[in-house]
Design an enzyme around this catalytic site. Sequence first.
Site, short mmCIF file in Angstrom:
data_model
loop_
_atom_site.label_atom_id
_atom_site.label_comp_id
_atom_site.label_asym_id
_atom_site.label_seq_id
_atom_site.Cartn_x
_atom_site.Cartn_y
_atom_site.Cartn_z
N LYS A 287 0.80 -1.15 -0.10
CA LYS A 287 -0.10 0.10 -0.05
C LYS A 287 0.90 1.25 0.01
CE LYS A 287 -3.80 1.86 2.67
NZ LYS A 287 -4.87 1.70 3.71
N SER B 153 -9.61 1.68 2.74
CA SER B 153 -8.84 2.71 1.99
C SER B 153 -7.75 1.90 1.21
CB SER B 153 -8.15 3.55 2.91
OG SER B 153 -7.12 2.88 3.77
N SER C 89 -10.02 -0.61 7.21
CA SER C 89 -9.38 -0.73 5.71
C SER C 89 -8.49 -1.73 5.25
CB SER C 89 -8.42 0.45 5.49
OG SER C 89 -9.18 1.77 5.63
N1 GLN Z 1 -13.42 4.05 6.54
C1 GLN Z 1 -12.61 4.48 7.57
C2 GLN Z 1 -12.25 6.06 7.52
O1 GLN Z 1 -12.33 6.45 6.56
C3 GLN Z 1 -11.46 3.68 7.85
C4 GLN Z 1 -10.17 4.02 7.08
C5 GLN Z 1 -9.17 3.18 7.47
O2 GLN Z 1 -9.21 1.98 8.14
N2 GLN Z 1 -7.83 3.55 7.02
O3 GLN Z 1 -11.68 6.70 8.44
#
Ligand code: GLN
EC number: 6.3.5.7
Length: 483
Positions: free
Chosen positions: A76, A151, A175
Amino acid sequence: MHQLTLAEIARGLADKKFSSEELTKVLLARIAQLDPQLNSFISLTEDLALQQAKAADVRRANGESGALLGAPIAHKDLFCTQGIRTSCGSKMLDNFKAPYDATVVAKLAAAGAVTLGKTNMDEFAMGSANESSYYGAVKNPWNLEHVPGGSSGGSAAAVAARLLPAATGTDTGGSIRQPAALTNLTGLKPTYGRVSRWGMIAYASSLDQGGPLARTAEDCAILLQGMAGFDPQDSTSIDEPVPDYSASLNGSLQGLRIGVPKEYFSAGLDPRIAELIHNSVKELEKLGAVVKEISLPNMQHAIPAYYVIAPAEASSNLSRFDGVRFGYRCEDPKDLTDLYKRSRGEGFGPEVQRRIMVGAYALSAGYYDAYYLKAQKIRRLIKNDFMAAFNEVDIILGPTTPNPAWKLGAKNSDPVAAYLEDVYTITANLAGLPGLSMPAGFVDGLPVGVQLLAPYFQEGRLLNVAHQYQLNTDWHTRTPTGF
Ligand code: GLN
């Protein structure tokens, strides 16, 4: 060759059926051919990959072995990679080449893994759809009109499309698990402190945790083995020995106590997903597990608490991007204030700016007690709920997401609608617990995930349950058409 799992690749390399260099060339060609449809990579690192593959082949020829030696993966794009762009999905870091490797990157490279590239992601890991990336949205290989989740959406789409066998992700509120669920993968968020955060660009430091995305629990065990462990450079890393995750995969599930929280099956859950979750419970019962209804009474407060704490920490973490030291700087600043304002205003996208504003507000004098402190108290109540539940059960099971993957753009005008999709995943981050999502069936041709949560440091138990489930089901073997 692109259909092979990490475990199969390790056997093929050990048996000299193919070399890491051959495999790497096949996968790089496949990425070049198919990724334009998906947009799952931000950067490809072909030269590095071929160099690492050749080095791994030499190490094997010299008698070395290891499940990751010569295994192709991707990171990532928030794991720092020395000399390689590390963008975090943001214009702010589009020109940033990290001066060092993240601990996770260094550990996996030392184990012989081959880095094919850096995967697309929501900007600064904020999102659940991979639509907030500066590099454009990622498409779901199961249906190119739908989001892959976020994400870590680039890692998920690439692995689901068989562009490579496994990739790293990070999970602040879901995410890893949520994109795994939406693309038919197995994804594991480890216990907070299990995987080093050093060199992992921070979103919300008390919630962020790196982990593996792969097709099977067996492969997650292999990748996690290479990622986990104490790191003196990360002050929140925990000095606990790392067990042999692959060795625990075959434990019997006889007598395993599974807790199913009644709060999970509320109105917001797609009834077709509820049915698939019940089917997965039945499958585990056949393997000897005993199921019990439990309660997590404070779950309803998790989303509001998370969407105060995560933006608060983000507003602090992202203050370092000021146009002076890292990344984007605006043209011809008039003075220092103009430099700050325009560099941040032009470098950050709308979702990141929204979070910074929410977070700065929640932390400001006069509001700190009402929002941030209150959210921290709720966090403790949520943790206490889990501790009470784990006195009665060994594992908690439920849906990973309330809905299958939505259409690209469907939630763009309503950020709160996207936040609500995190309802099942964020509690594990608030409590610091490990969680895993695995394939459990399909709704309208789109994958559905079942989530398992375990007590601290019981990643081995999650992988064991998921592996036994996967030995008896074939959801995880389904391949999206066209890939
Ligand atoms: N959807 C969540 C957020 O937008 C989690 C994102 C993540 O785990 N990086 O904060």
